[in-house]
Design a protein around this motif. Structure first.
Motif, PDB file in Angstrom:
ATOM      1  N   LEU A 106      -9.795 -36.429  -5.532  1.00  0.00           N
ATOM      2  CA  LEU A 106      -9.085 -37.292  -4.907  1.00  0.00           C
ATOM      3  C   LEU A 106      -9.044 -38.986  -4.426  1.00  0.00           C
ATOM      4  CD1 LEU A 106      -9.675 -34.197  -2.277  1.00  0.00           C
ATOM      5  CD2 LEU A 106      -7.471 -34.294  -3.359  1.00  0.00           C
ATOM      6  N   SER A 107     -10.240 -39.588  -5.222  1.00  0.00           N
ATOM      7  CA  SER A 107     -10.685 -40.565  -5.169  1.00  0.00           C
ATOM      8  C   SER A 107      -9.174 -41.038  -5.948  1.00  0.00           C
ATOM      9  CB  SER A 107     -12.080 -40.771  -6.042  1.00  0.00           C
ATOM     10  OG  SER A 107     -13.223 -40.535  -4.430  1.00  0.00           O
ATOM     11  N   PHE A 108      -8.829 -40.507  -6.877  1.00  0.00           N
ATOM     12  CA  PHE A 108      -8.535 -41.211  -8.364  1.00  0.00           C
ATOM     13  C   PHE A 108      -6.723 -41.254  -7.706  1.00  0.00           C
ATOM     14  CE2 PHE A 108      -6.100 -40.837 -11.595  1.00  0.00           C
ATOM     15  CZ  PHE A 108      -6.227 -41.323 -12.895  1.00  0.00           C
ATOM     16  N   ILE A 109      -6.302 -39.716  -7.014  1.00  0.00           N
ATOM     17  CA  ILE A 109      -4.894 -39.934  -6.354  1.00  0.00           C
ATOM     18  C   ILE A 109      -4.897 -40.838  -5.718  1.00  0.00           C
ATOM     19  CG2 ILE A 109      -2.979 -38.104  -5.914  1.00  0.00           C
ATOM     20  CD1 ILE A 109      -4.908 -35.696  -6.647  1.00  0.00           C
ATOM     21  N   GLU A 110      -5.868 -41.347  -4.820  1.00  0.00           N
ATOM     22  CA  GLU A 110      -5.574 -42.031  -3.614  1.00  0.00           C
ATOM     23  C   GLU A 110      -5.753 -43.091  -4.492  1.00  0.00           C
ATOM     24  OE1 GLU A 110      -6.365 -44.773  -1.148  1.00  0.00           O
ATOM     25  OE2 GLU A 110      -7.617 -45.009  -2.560  1.00  0.00           O
ATOM     26  N   SER A 131     -15.491 -26.892  -4.778  1.00  0.00           N
ATOM     27  CA  SER A 131     -14.934 -26.084  -3.852  1.00  0.00           C
ATOM     28  C   SER A 131     -14.525 -26.877  -3.275  1.00  0.00           C
ATOM     29  CB  SER A 131     -15.818 -24.775  -3.418  1.00  0.00           C
ATOM     30  OG  SER A 131     -16.945 -25.709  -2.631  1.00  0.00           O
ATOM     31  N   LEU A 132     -13.290 -26.077  -2.540  1.00  0.00           N
ATOM     32  CA  LEU A 132     -12.696 -27.771  -2.335  1.00  0.00           C
ATOM     33  C   LEU A 132     -12.789 -26.988  -0.698  1.00  0.00           C
ATOM     34  CD1 LEU A 132     -10.531 -30.251  -1.560  1.00  0.00           C
ATOM     35  CD2 LEU A 132      -8.779 -28.258  -1.296  1.00  0.00           C
ATOM     36  N   THR A 133     -13.829 -28.615   0.301  1.00  0.00           N
ATOM     37  CA  THR A 133     -14.144 -28.112   1.773  1.00  0.00           C
ATOM     38  C   THR A 133     -13.482 -28.794   2.894  1.00  0.00           C
ATOM     39  OG1 THR A 133     -15.826 -29.931   1.940  1.00  0.00           O
ATOM     40  CG2 THR A 133     -16.508 -27.390   0.912  1.00  0.00           C
ATOM     41  N   THR A 134     -13.208 -28.192   4.267  1.00  0.00           N
ATOM     42  CA  THR A 134     -12.706 -28.885   4.927  1.00  0.00           C
ATOM     43  C   THR A 134     -13.784 -30.161   5.595  1.00  0.00           C
ATOM     44  OG1 THR A 134     -12.205 -26.775   5.688  1.00  0.00           O
ATOM     45  CG2 THR A 134     -11.998 -28.135   7.472  1.00  0.00           C
ATOM     46  N   THR A 135     -14.826 -30.042   5.358  1.00  0.00           N
ATOM     47  CA  THR A 135     -15.084 -31.442   5.560  1.00  0.00           C
ATOM     48  C   THR A 135     -14.829 -31.939   4.121  1.00  0.00           C
ATOM     49  OG1 THR A 135     -17.300 -30.631   5.684  1.00  0.00           O
ATOM     50  CG2 THR A 135     -17.451 -32.114   5.183  1.00  0.00           C
ATOM     51  N   LEU A 136     -14.568 -32.498   3.196  1.00  0.00           N
ATOM     52  CA  LEU A 136     -14.181 -33.053   2.392  1.00  0.00           C
ATOM     53  C   LEU A 136     -12.815 -33.524   3.003  1.00  0.00           C
ATOM     54  CD1 LEU A 136     -14.692 -34.727  -0.626  1.00  0.00           C
ATOM     55  CD2 LEU A 136     -13.702 -32.780  -1.261  1.00  0.00           C
ATOM     56  N   ILE A 137     -12.079 -32.604   3.052  1.00  0.00           N
ATOM     57  CA  ILE A 137     -10.426 -33.228   3.537  1.00  0.00           C
ATOM     58  C   ILE A 137     -10.633 -33.934   4.255  1.00  0.00           C
ATOM     59  CG2 ILE A 137      -7.932 -32.085   4.354  1.00  0.00           C
ATOM     60  CD1 ILE A 137      -8.670 -30.040   2.733  1.00  0.00           C
ATOM     61  N   GLN A 167     -12.827 -36.221   5.787  1.00  0.00           N
ATOM     62  CA  GLN A 167     -13.761 -37.481   5.299  1.00  0.00           C
ATOM     63  C   GLN A 167     -12.301 -38.574   4.786  1.00  0.00           C
ATOM     64  OE1 GLN A 167     -16.919 -36.198   2.699  1.00  0.00           O
ATOM     65  NE2 GLN A 167     -18.606 -35.667   4.224  1.00  0.00           N
ATOM     66  N   ARG A 168     -12.062 -37.115   3.673  1.00  0.00           N
ATOM     67  CA  ARG A 168     -10.755 -38.467   3.425  1.00  0.00           C
ATOM     68  C   ARG A 168      -9.098 -38.950   4.138  1.00  0.00           C
ATOM     69  NH1 ARG A 168     -12.474 -40.823  -1.086  1.00  0.00           N
ATOM     70  NH2 ARG A 168      -9.802 -40.807  -1.324  1.00  0.00           N
ATOM     71  N   ILE A 169      -9.358 -38.248   5.490  1.00  0.00           N
ATOM     72  CA  ILE A 169      -8.203 -38.250   5.514  1.00  0.00           C
ATOM     73  C   ILE A 169      -8.168 -39.983   6.602  1.00  0.00           C
ATOM     74  CG2 ILE A 169      -6.816 -38.400   8.167  1.00  0.00           C
ATOM     75  CD1 ILE A 169      -6.912 -34.934   7.570  1.00  0.00           C
ATOM     76  N   LEU A 172      -5.965 -43.246   5.288  1.00  0.00           N
ATOM     77  CA  LEU A 172      -5.159 -44.072   6.253  1.00  0.00           C
ATOM     78  C   LEU A 172      -5.611 -45.376   6.106  1.00  0.00           C
ATOM     79  CD1 LEU A 172      -5.231 -41.726   9.598  1.00  0.00           C
ATOM     80  CD2 LEU A 172      -3.702 -42.352   8.669  1.00  0.00           C
ATOM     81  N   MET A 173      -7.063 -45.698   6.099  1.00  0.00           N
ATOM     82  CA  MET A 173      -7.707 -47.262   6.284  1.00  0.00           C
ATOM     83  C   MET A 173      -7.125 -47.735   4.665  1.00  0.00           C
ATOM     84  SD  MET A 173     -11.230 -48.676   6.199  1.00  0.00           S
ATOM     85  CE  MET A 173     -10.892 -48.444   3.687  1.00  0.00           C
ATOM     86  N   ASN A 174      -6.862 -46.820   4.160  1.00  0.00           N
ATOM     87  CA  ASN A 174      -6.142 -47.776   2.457  1.00  0.00           C
ATOM     88  C   ASN A 174      -5.250 -48.122   3.035  1.00  0.00           C
ATOM     89  OD1 ASN A 174      -8.680 -48.957   0.926  1.00  0.00           O
ATOM     90  ND2 ASN A 174      -9.096 -45.893   0.983  1.00  0.00           N
ATOM     91  N   ALA A 175      -4.273 -47.805   2.860  1.00  0.00           N
ATOM     92  CA  ALA A 175      -2.887 -47.667   3.020  1.00  0.00           C
ATOM     93  C   ALA A 175      -2.403 -48.902   4.145  1.00  0.00           C
ATOM     94  CB  ALA A 175      -2.330 -46.252   3.840  1.00  0.00           C
TER      95      ALA A 175
END
Length: 229
Positions: free
Chosen positions: A54-58, A139-145, A147-149, A153-156
Protein backbone atom coordinates in the motif's frame (compact mmCIF):
# COMPACT_ATOMS: atom_id res chain seq x y z
CA UNK A 1 -13.60 32.13 -10.56
CA UNK A 2 -15.67 28.94 -10.94
CA UNK A 3 -16.93 30.12 -14.33
CA UNK A 4 -13.35 30.76 -15.43
CA UNK A 5 -12.35 27.27 -14.28
CA UNK A 6 -15.23 25.73 -16.23
CA UNK A 7 -14.25 27.66 -19.34
CA UNK A 8 -10.60 26.62 -19.00
CA UNK A 9 -11.55 22.95 -18.54
CA UNK A 10 -13.74 23.11 -21.62
CA UNK A 11 -11.07 24.96 -23.61
CA UNK A 12 -8.40 22.34 -22.88
CA UNK A 13 -10.70 19.30 -23.03
CA UNK A 14 -9.92 18.16 -19.50
CA UNK A 15 -11.79 14.92 -20.19
CA UNK A 16 -8.84 13.71 -22.28
CA UNK A 17 -6.58 14.15 -19.25
CA UNK A 18 -9.05 12.18 -17.13
CA UNK A 19 -8.79 9.34 -19.66
CA UNK A 20 -5.00 9.60 -19.40
CA UNK A 21 -5.25 9.36 -15.62
CA UNK A 22 -7.39 6.21 -15.89
CA UNK A 23 -4.84 4.63 -18.23
CA UNK A 24 -2.09 5.57 -15.76
CA UNK A 25 -4.06 3.77 -13.03
CA UNK A 26 -4.06 0.50 -14.96
CA UNK A 27 -0.35 0.88 -15.76
CA UNK A 28 0.44 1.37 -12.05
CA UNK A 29 -1.75 -1.61 -11.16
CA UNK A 30 0.06 -3.75 -13.71
CA UNK A 31 3.46 -2.66 -12.35
CA UNK A 32 2.41 -3.49 -8.80
CA UNK A 33 1.38 -7.04 -9.74
CA UNK A 34 4.53 -7.49 -11.84
CA UNK A 35 6.74 -6.41 -8.93
CA UNK A 36 4.74 -8.62 -6.56
CA UNK A 37 5.50 -11.69 -8.66
CA UNK A 38 9.17 -10.67 -9.02
CA UNK A 39 9.51 -10.32 -5.25
CA UNK A 40 7.97 -13.75 -4.78
CA UNK A 41 10.65 -15.22 -7.04
CA UNK A 42 13.48 -13.27 -5.41
CA UNK A 43 12.14 -13.48 -1.87
CA UNK A 44 12.09 -9.72 -1.23
CA UNK A 45 10.13 -9.18 2.03
CA UNK A 46 9.24 -5.51 1.33
CA UNK A 47 6.25 -6.36 -0.87
CA UNK A 48 5.14 -9.49 0.96
CA UNK A 49 2.82 -7.61 3.30
CA UNK A 50 0.01 -5.14 2.77
CA UNK A 51 1.80 -2.32 4.59
CA UNK A 52 4.66 -2.37 2.08
CA UNK A 53 2.42 -2.77 -0.97
CA UNK A 54 0.00 0.00 0.00
CA UNK A 55 2.92 2.34 0.67
CA UNK A 56 4.36 1.47 -2.75
CA UNK A 57 1.01 2.13 -4.46
CA UNK A 58 0.67 5.49 -2.73
CA UNK A 59 4.24 6.48 -3.65
CA UNK A 60 3.82 5.45 -7.29
CA UNK A 61 0.48 7.24 -7.61
CA UNK A 62 1.82 10.41 -6.03
CA UNK A 63 4.87 10.47 -8.31
CA UNK A 64 2.87 9.85 -11.48
CA UNK A 65 0.42 12.66 -10.82
CA UNK A 66 3.06 15.19 -9.80
CA UNK A 67 4.52 14.67 -13.28
CA UNK A 68 0.99 14.73 -14.70
CA UNK A 69 0.47 18.11 -13.03
CA UNK A 70 3.57 19.49 -14.77
CA UNK A 71 2.05 18.45 -18.10
CA UNK A 72 -1.09 20.43 -17.21
CA UNK A 73 1.01 23.45 -16.19
CA UNK A 74 2.96 23.20 -19.45
CA UNK A 75 -0.29 23.07 -21.44
CA UNK A 76 -2.35 25.62 -19.49
CA UNK A 77 0.31 28.25 -18.80
CA UNK A 78 3.82 27.70 -20.19
CA UNK A 79 2.62 26.78 -23.66
CA UNK A 80 0.34 29.80 -23.81
CA UNK A 81 3.26 32.12 -23.02
CA UNK A 82 5.65 30.26 -25.31
CA UNK A 83 3.35 30.51 -28.32
CA UNK A 84 1.94 33.89 -27.19
CA UNK A 85 -1.67 32.67 -27.28
CA UNK A 86 -2.07 34.13 -23.78
CA UNK A 87 -2.28 37.58 -25.41
CA UNK A 88 -5.69 36.67 -26.82
CA UNK A 89 -6.99 35.72 -23.37
CA UNK A 90 -5.62 38.96 -21.91
CA UNK A 91 -7.56 40.96 -24.49
CA UNK A 92 -10.84 39.96 -22.86
CA UNK A 93 -12.15 41.98 -19.89
CA UNK A 94 -10.93 39.37 -17.44
CA UNK A 95 -8.63 40.04 -14.53
CA UNK A 96 -5.24 38.49 -15.37
CA UNK A 97 -4.67 37.34 -11.81
CA UNK A 98 -8.02 35.54 -11.71
CA UNK A 99 -7.27 33.88 -15.06
CA UNK A 100 -3.91 32.46 -13.91
CA UNK A 101 -5.36 31.58 -10.50
CA UNK A 102 -8.15 29.59 -12.18
CA UNK A 103 -5.61 27.65 -14.25
CA UNK A 104 -3.53 26.81 -11.17
CA UNK A 105 -6.65 25.90 -9.19
CA UNK A 106 -7.54 23.33 -11.86
CA UNK A 107 -4.04 21.84 -11.63
CA UNK A 108 -4.22 21.62 -7.82
CA UNK A 109 -7.73 20.13 -7.71
CA UNK A 110 -6.98 17.69 -10.52
CA UNK A 111 -3.77 16.51 -8.84
CA UNK A 112 -5.38 16.11 -5.42
CA UNK A 113 -8.47 14.33 -6.77
CA UNK A 114 -6.43 12.07 -9.05
CA UNK A 115 -4.12 10.97 -6.23
CA UNK A 116 -7.00 10.21 -3.84
CA UNK A 117 -9.27 8.47 -6.37
CA UNK A 118 -6.39 6.54 -7.92
CA UNK A 119 -5.26 5.28 -4.53
CA UNK A 120 -8.80 4.10 -3.77
CA UNK A 121 -9.23 2.50 -7.21
CA UNK A 122 -5.85 0.75 -7.39
CA UNK A 123 -5.87 -0.36 -3.75
CA UNK A 124 -9.41 -1.74 -4.00
CA UNK A 125 -8.71 -3.79 -7.13
CA UNK A 126 -5.37 -4.98 -5.79
CA UNK A 127 -6.79 -6.07 -2.44
CA UNK A 128 -9.77 -7.84 -4.00
CA UNK A 129 -7.53 -9.85 -6.35
CA UNK A 130 -4.86 -10.65 -3.76
CA UNK A 131 -7.44 -11.70 -1.18
CA UNK A 132 -9.25 -13.89 -3.74
CA UNK A 133 -6.09 -15.68 -4.89
CA UNK A 134 -4.13 -15.37 -1.59
CA UNK A 135 -1.17 -13.72 -3.33
CA UNK A 136 0.14 -12.15 -0.11
CA UNK A 137 0.79 -14.21 3.07
CA UNK A 138 -0.67 -11.41 5.15
CA UNK A 139 -4.14 -10.36 6.23
CA UNK A 140 -5.70 -7.03 5.33
CA UNK A 141 -7.08 -5.44 8.48
CA UNK A 142 -9.43 -2.53 9.11
CA UNK A 143 -6.78 -1.03 11.39
CA UNK A 144 -4.25 -0.90 8.55
CA UNK A 145 -6.77 0.72 6.21
CA UNK A 146 -7.68 3.36 8.81
CA UNK A 147 -3.98 4.08 9.38
CA UNK A 148 -3.40 4.58 5.64
CA UNK A 149 -6.26 7.06 5.10
CA UNK A 150 -4.67 10.08 6.88
CA UNK A 151 -1.29 9.27 5.30
CA UNK A 152 -2.76 9.25 1.79
CA UNK A 153 -4.73 12.47 2.44
CA UNK A 154 -1.73 14.31 3.86
CA UNK A 155 0.57 13.19 1.04
CA UNK A 156 -2.06 14.16 -1.56
CA UNK A 157 -2.28 17.67 -0.10
CA UNK A 158 1.52 17.97 0.00
CA UNK A 159 1.90 16.61 -3.54
CA UNK A 160 -0.71 19.07 -4.87
CA UNK A 161 1.40 21.95 -3.55
CA UNK A 162 4.69 20.36 -4.56
CA UNK A 163 3.39 19.89 -8.10
CA UNK A 164 3.43 23.69 -8.59
CA UNK A 165 7.22 23.99 -8.22
CA UNK A 166 7.87 23.22 -11.95
CA UNK A 167 5.96 26.42 -12.76
CA UNK A 168 8.99 28.40 -11.57
CA UNK A 169 11.42 26.59 -13.87
CA UNK A 170 9.04 26.64 -16.83
CA UNK A 171 8.34 30.36 -16.60
CA UNK A 172 12.01 31.31 -16.68
CA UNK A 173 12.33 30.70 -20.43
CA UNK A 174 8.81 29.47 -21.21
CA UNK A 175 10.21 25.96 -21.67
CA UNK A 176 7.79 23.03 -21.76
CA UNK A 177 10.54 20.34 -21.53
CA UNK A 178 12.09 22.11 -18.52
CA UNK A 179 8.71 22.18 -16.78
CA UNK A 180 8.20 18.44 -17.16
CA UNK A 181 11.83 17.46 -16.49
CA UNK A 182 11.87 19.48 -13.26
CA UNK A 183 8.84 17.54 -12.01
CA UNK A 184 10.54 14.23 -12.82
CA UNK A 185 13.61 15.40 -10.91
CA UNK A 186 11.50 16.35 -7.89
CA UNK A 187 9.76 12.97 -7.89
CA UNK A 188 13.01 11.05 -8.31
CA UNK A 189 14.60 12.85 -5.36
CA UNK A 190 11.66 12.90 -2.97
CA UNK A 191 10.13 9.50 -3.74
CA UNK A 192 13.24 7.41 -4.41
CA UNK A 193 13.19 4.43 -2.08
CA UNK A 194 16.38 3.23 -0.40
CA UNK A 195 16.09 0.45 2.11
CA UNK A 196 12.32 0.96 2.40
CA UNK A 197 12.90 4.67 3.18
CA UNK A 198 12.36 7.84 1.14
CA UNK A 199 12.75 11.55 1.78
CA UNK A 200 8.97 11.86 1.69
CA UNK A 201 8.89 9.91 4.98
CA UNK A 202 10.55 12.88 6.70
CA UNK A 203 7.39 14.89 7.28
CA UNK A 204 8.86 18.39 7.05
CA UNK A 205 10.32 17.75 3.56
CA UNK A 206 7.02 17.29 1.66
CA UNK A 207 5.42 20.04 3.76
CA UNK A 208 8.30 22.42 2.97
CA UNK A 209 8.16 21.57 -0.74
CA UNK A 210 4.39 22.11 -0.74
CA UNK A 211 4.86 25.55 0.83
CA UNK A 212 7.50 26.36 -1.81
CA UNK A 213 5.10 25.27 -4.56
CA UNK A 214 2.26 27.41 -3.19
CA UNK A 215 4.69 30.35 -2.88
CA UNK A 216 5.72 29.90 -6.52
CA UNK A 217 2.04 29.97 -7.54
CA UNK A 218 1.38 33.05 -5.40
CA UNK A 219 4.31 34.95 -6.91
CA UNK A 220 3.27 33.94 -10.41
CA UNK A 221 -0.21 35.33 -9.79
CA UNK A 222 1.01 38.47 -8.01
CA UNK A 223 3.57 39.35 -10.69
CA UNK A 224 1.42 38.50 -13.70
CA UNK A 225 1.01 42.16 -14.67
CA UNK A 226 4.80 42.59 -14.79
CA UNK A 227 5.57 39.61 -17.01
CA UNK A 228 6.42 40.46 -20.62
CA UNK A 229 4.42 38.56 -23.21
Amino acid sequence: MLNLMRLEMKKYHLGSYVKGAIIANFVILGLVFMLLFITKVEGDPNLENYQGVLSFIESMTRGVFIVFASVLIAKFIIGEYKYKTITLAFMYPINRKKLIASKLAIVILFTFSAIILSNVFITTIFCVITESFELIPDSLTTTLIMQRIPVVLMNAVAASGMALIPLYFGMRKYSIPTTILSSILIVSVVSSNTGNFSLNDIIFIPITLAIIGISVAYLAIRNIEKIDI
